[in-house]
Design a protein around this motif. Structure first.
Motif, PDB file in Angstrom:
ATOM      1  N   SER A   1       0.832  -1.204   0.000  1.00  0.00           N
ATOM      2  CA  SER A   1       0.000   0.000   0.000  1.00  0.00           C
ATOM      3  C   SER A   1       0.865   1.250   0.000  1.00  0.00           C
ATOM      4  CB  SER A   1      -0.924   0.017   1.221  1.00  0.00           C
ATOM      5  OG  SER A   1      -1.896  -0.991   1.106  1.00  0.00           O
ATOM      6  N   GLN A   2       1.934   1.231   0.796  1.00  0.00           N
ATOM      7  CA  GLN A   2       2.841   2.381   0.830  1.00  0.00           C
ATOM      8  C   GLN A   2       3.490   2.591  -0.532  1.00  0.00           C
ATOM      9  OE1 GLN A   2       5.444   1.301   4.054  1.00  0.00           O
ATOM     10  NE2 GLN A   2       4.176   2.298   5.596  1.00  0.00           N
ATOM     11  N   LYS A   3       3.941   1.503  -1.155  1.00  0.00           N
ATOM     12  CA  LYS A   3       4.570   1.596  -2.472  1.00  0.00           C
ATOM     13  C   LYS A   3       3.553   2.102  -3.501  1.00  0.00           C
ATOM     14  CE  LYS A   3       7.510  -0.978  -5.626  1.00  0.00           C
ATOM     15  NZ  LYS A   3       8.200  -2.223  -5.886  1.00  0.00           N
ATOM     16  N   TYR A   4       2.330   1.583  -3.441  1.00  0.00           N
ATOM     17  CA  TYR A   4       1.266   2.029  -4.339  1.00  0.00           C
ATOM     18  C   TYR A   4       1.042   3.529  -4.173  1.00  0.00           C
ATOM     19  CZ  TYR A   4      -3.485   2.969  -5.911  1.00  0.00           C
ATOM     20  OH  TYR A   4      -4.583   3.523  -6.499  1.00  0.00           O
ATOM     21  N   ASN A   5       0.930   3.984  -2.921  1.00  0.00           N
ATOM     22  CA  ASN A   5       0.674   5.402  -2.674  1.00  0.00           C
ATOM     23  C   ASN A   5       1.829   6.269  -3.182  1.00  0.00           C
ATOM     24  OD1 ASN A   5      -1.862   5.070  -1.534  1.00  0.00           O
ATOM     25  ND2 ASN A   5      -1.042   4.752   0.497  1.00  0.00           N
ATOM     26  N   GLU A   6       3.056   5.820  -2.991  1.00  0.00           N
ATOM     27  CA  GLU A   6       4.221   6.567  -3.491  1.00  0.00           C
ATOM     28  C   GLU A   6       4.174   6.658  -5.011  1.00  0.00           C
ATOM     29  OE1 GLU A   6       7.624   4.464  -1.977  1.00  0.00           O
ATOM     30  OE2 GLU A   6       7.255   5.104   0.092  1.00  0.00           O
ATOM     31  N   GLN A   7       3.897   5.526  -5.661  1.00  0.00           N
ATOM     32  CA  GLN A   7       3.845   5.519  -7.124  1.00  0.00           C
ATOM     33  C   GLN A   7       2.677   6.362  -7.635  1.00  0.00           C
ATOM     34  OE1 GLN A   7       3.809   1.310  -7.954  1.00  0.00           O
ATOM     35  NE2 GLN A   7       6.037   1.182  -8.043  1.00  0.00           N
ATOM     36  N   LEU A   8       1.543   6.299  -6.942  1.00  0.00           N
ATOM     37  CA  LEU A   8       0.384   7.089  -7.329  1.00  0.00           C
ATOM     38  C   LEU A   8       0.693   8.575  -7.220  1.00  0.00           C
ATOM     39  CD1 LEU A   8      -2.573   7.175  -8.210  1.00  0.00           C
ATOM     40  CD2 LEU A   8      -3.204   7.071  -5.782  1.00  0.00           C
ATOM     41  N   MET A   9       1.343   8.983  -6.126  1.00  0.00           N
ATOM     42  CA  MET A   9       1.711  10.388  -5.957  1.00  0.00           C
ATOM     43  C   MET A   9       2.656  10.830  -7.074  1.00  0.00           C
ATOM     44  SD  MET A   9       1.990  10.795  -1.776  1.00  0.00           S
ATOM     45  CE  MET A   9       3.435  11.777  -1.948  1.00  0.00           C
ATOM     46  N   LEU A  10       3.606   9.977  -7.429  1.00  0.00           N
ATOM     47  CA  LEU A  10       4.538  10.297  -8.503  1.00  0.00           C
ATOM     48  C   LEU A  10       3.777  10.464  -9.823  1.00  0.00           C
ATOM     49  CD1 LEU A  10       7.453  10.672  -9.486  1.00  0.00           C
ATOM     50  CD2 LEU A  10       7.568   8.197  -9.788  1.00  0.00           C
ATOM     51  N   LEU A  11       2.882   9.528 -10.115  1.00  0.00           N
ATOM     52  CA  LEU A  11       2.082   9.626 -11.340  1.00  0.00           C
ATOM     53  C   LEU A  11       1.241  10.902 -11.353  1.00  0.00           C
ATOM     54  CD1 LEU A  11       0.834   5.941 -11.761  1.00  0.00           C
ATOM     55  CD2 LEU A  11       2.487   7.150 -13.196  1.00  0.00           C
ATOM     56  N   GLN A  12       0.662  11.245 -10.206  1.00  0.00           N
ATOM     57  CA  GLN A  12      -0.162  12.454 -10.128  1.00  0.00           C
ATOM     58  C   GLN A  12       0.692  13.709 -10.340  1.00  0.00           C
ATOM     59  OE1 GLN A  12      -1.989  11.817  -6.291  1.00  0.00           O
ATOM     60  NE2 GLN A  12      -3.782  10.830  -7.177  1.00  0.00           N
ATOM     61  N   ARG A  13       1.924  13.707  -9.763  1.00  0.00           N
ATOM     62  CA  ARG A  13       2.816  14.855  -9.967  1.00  0.00           C
ATOM     63  C   ARG A  13       3.199  14.979 -11.437  1.00  0.00           C
ATOM     64  NH1 ARG A  13       7.435  13.829  -6.170  1.00  0.00           N
ATOM     65  NH2 ARG A  13       6.124  12.364  -5.124  1.00  0.00           N
ATOM     66  N   VAL A  14       3.520  13.856 -12.067  1.00  0.00           N
ATOM     67  CA  VAL A  14       3.888  13.875 -13.489  1.00  0.00           C
ATOM     68  C   VAL A  14       2.701  14.388 -14.318  1.00  0.00           C
ATOM     69  CG1 VAL A  14       4.425  12.405 -15.470  1.00  0.00           C
ATOM     70  CG2 VAL A  14       5.682  12.115 -13.337  1.00  0.00           C
ATOM     71  N   ALA A  15       1.511  13.887 -14.029  1.00  0.00           N
ATOM     72  CA  ALA A  15       0.321  14.324 -14.769  1.00  0.00           C
ATOM     73  C   ALA A  15       0.080  15.819 -14.557  1.00  0.00           C
ATOM     74  CB  ALA A  15      -0.904  13.517 -14.330  1.00  0.00           C
ATOM     75  N   GLN A  16       0.244  16.286 -13.329  1.00  0.00           N
ATOM     76  CA  GLN A  16       0.049  17.709 -13.038  1.00  0.00           C
ATOM     77  C   GLN A  16       1.082  18.552 -13.792  1.00  0.00           C
ATOM     78  OE1 GLN A  16      -2.464  19.118 -11.518  1.00  0.00           O
ATOM     79  NE2 GLN A  16      -1.606  21.126 -11.961  1.00  0.00           N
ATOM     80  N   GLN A  17       2.322  18.080 -13.825  1.00  0.00           N
ATOM     81  CA  GLN A  17       3.374  18.805 -14.553  1.00  0.00           C
ATOM     82  C   GLN A  17       3.055  18.848 -16.048  1.00  0.00           C
ATOM     83  OE1 GLN A  17       6.050  20.517 -13.245  1.00  0.00           O
ATOM     84  NE2 GLN A  17       6.234  21.249 -15.354  1.00  0.00           N
ATOM     85  N   ARG A  18       2.578  17.718 -16.573  1.00  0.00           N
ATOM     86  CA  ARG A  18       2.226  17.674 -17.991  1.00  0.00           C
ATOM     87  C   ARG A  18       1.061  18.612 -18.296  1.00  0.00           C
ATOM     88  NH1 ARG A  18       1.667  11.657 -19.883  1.00  0.00           N
ATOM     89  NH2 ARG A  18       1.485  12.682 -21.891  1.00  0.00           N
ATOM     90  N   ARG A  19       0.069  18.665 -17.379  1.00  0.00           N
ATOM     91  CA  ARG A  19      -1.060  19.597 -17.562  1.00  0.00           C
ATOM     92  C   ARG A  19      -0.561  21.037 -17.563  1.00  0.00           C
ATOM     93  NH1 ARG A  19      -3.633  16.496 -13.491  1.00  0.00           N
ATOM     94  NH2 ARG A  19      -4.927  14.908 -14.430  1.00  0.00           N
ATOM     95  N   SER A  20       0.339  21.329 -16.629  1.00  0.00           N
ATOM     96  CA  SER A  20       0.901  22.673 -16.532  1.00  0.00           C
ATOM     97  C   SER A  20       1.676  23.029 -17.792  1.00  0.00           C
ATOM     98  CB  SER A  20       1.812  22.750 -15.302  1.00  0.00           C
ATOM     99  OG  SER A  20       2.438  24.002 -15.231  1.00  0.00           O
ATOM    100  N   ASP A  21       2.506  22.103 -18.271  1.00  0.00           N
ATOM    101  CA  ASP A  21       3.263  22.330 -19.502  1.00  0.00           C
ATOM    102  C   ASP A  21       2.315  22.551 -20.684  1.00  0.00           C
ATOM    103  OD1 ASP A  21       5.573  21.967 -18.027  1.00  0.00           O
ATOM    104  OD2 ASP A  21       5.982  19.936 -18.806  1.00  0.00           O
ATOM    105  N   LEU A  22       1.262  21.739 -20.744  1.00  0.00           N
ATOM    106  CA  LEU A  22       0.280  21.863 -21.821  1.00  0.00           C
ATOM    107  C   LEU A  22      -0.399  23.229 -21.769  1.00  0.00           C
ATOM    108  CD1 LEU A  22      -1.311  20.616 -24.163  1.00  0.00           C
ATOM    109  CD2 LEU A  22      -2.890  19.665 -22.457  1.00  0.00           C
ATOM    110  N   ALA A  23      -0.807  23.643 -20.597  1.00  0.00           N
ATOM    111  CA  ALA A  23      -1.460  24.947 -20.445  1.00  0.00           C
ATOM    112  C   ALA A  23      -0.511  26.066 -20.862  1.00  0.00           C
ATOM    113  CB  ALA A  23      -1.914  25.141 -18.999  1.00  0.00           C
ATOM    114  N   HIS A  24       0.753  25.956 -20.510  1.00  0.00           N
ATOM    115  CA  HIS A  24       1.746  26.960 -20.884  1.00  0.00           C
ATOM    116  C   HIS A  24       1.904  27.005 -22.403  1.00  0.00           C
ATOM    117  CE1 HIS A  24       5.241  29.519 -20.535  1.00  0.00           C
ATOM    118  NE2 HIS A  24       5.918  28.674 -21.301  1.00  0.00           N
ATOM    119  N   ARG A  25       2.016  25.816 -23.040  1.00  0.00           N
ATOM    120  CA  ARG A  25       2.161  25.769 -24.496  1.00  0.00           C
ATOM    121  C   ARG A  25       0.935  26.357 -25.194  1.00  0.00           C
ATOM    122  NH1 ARG A  25       4.050  20.478 -23.596  1.00  0.00           N
ATOM    123  NH2 ARG A  25       2.152  19.623 -24.503  1.00  0.00           N
TER     124      ARG A  25
END
Length: 138
Positions: A69-93
């Protein structure tokens, strides 16, 4: 003769045989009770050991589930951060492209307007020259 009579000996033999059989039966019952008690003790100890092992296994499973569960939560947080960064980059572009579009559109509108003014001036000049040429012929 101090020897007992044969029927007396036979009675004593039968009596002693009964005592031996009775004593044998008592010892057999005691031995059976002892074995039964040892079996029960063995089964009881085995059940206690099984319960202990089951608790250990369940505890290990819970620990592994927690780690998963801890590993899942860590990976989920990482995926969410990557997705948020991609959304931010997309909005900037998109914002940059929209700004570039509006700049080009304004430039095109300006050029079109400039062209139309120059064309109108040219046409007016051609018309004026034609009128002057007509007037000069007169």
């Amino acid at each position: 003769a101090g020897l007992p009579a044969p029927d007396k000996l036979n009675e004593e033999k039968v009596e002693q045989g009964r005592k031996i059989d009775h004593e044998l039966k008592r010892h057999e019952e005691g031995l059976e009770a002892q074995i039964r008690q040892q079996r029960e003790k063995l089964h009881s100890a085995a059940e206690a050991r099984k319960a202990q092992l089951l608790l250990q296994v369940e505890s290990q499973v819970k620990q592994q589930e927690l780690l998963m569960s801890q590993k899942y939560n860590e990976q989920l947080m990482l995926l969410q951060r990557v997705a948020q960064q991609r959304r931010s980059d997309l909005a900037h572009r998109v914002s940059h492209l929209e700004m570039e579009y509006h700049q080009r559109k304004a430039q095109e509108d300006f050029l079109k307007q400039s062209y139309e003014i120059e064309r109108d001036n040219y046409e007016a000049q051609v018309k004026l020259q034609a009128e002057l040429a007509e007037l000069r012929k007169l």
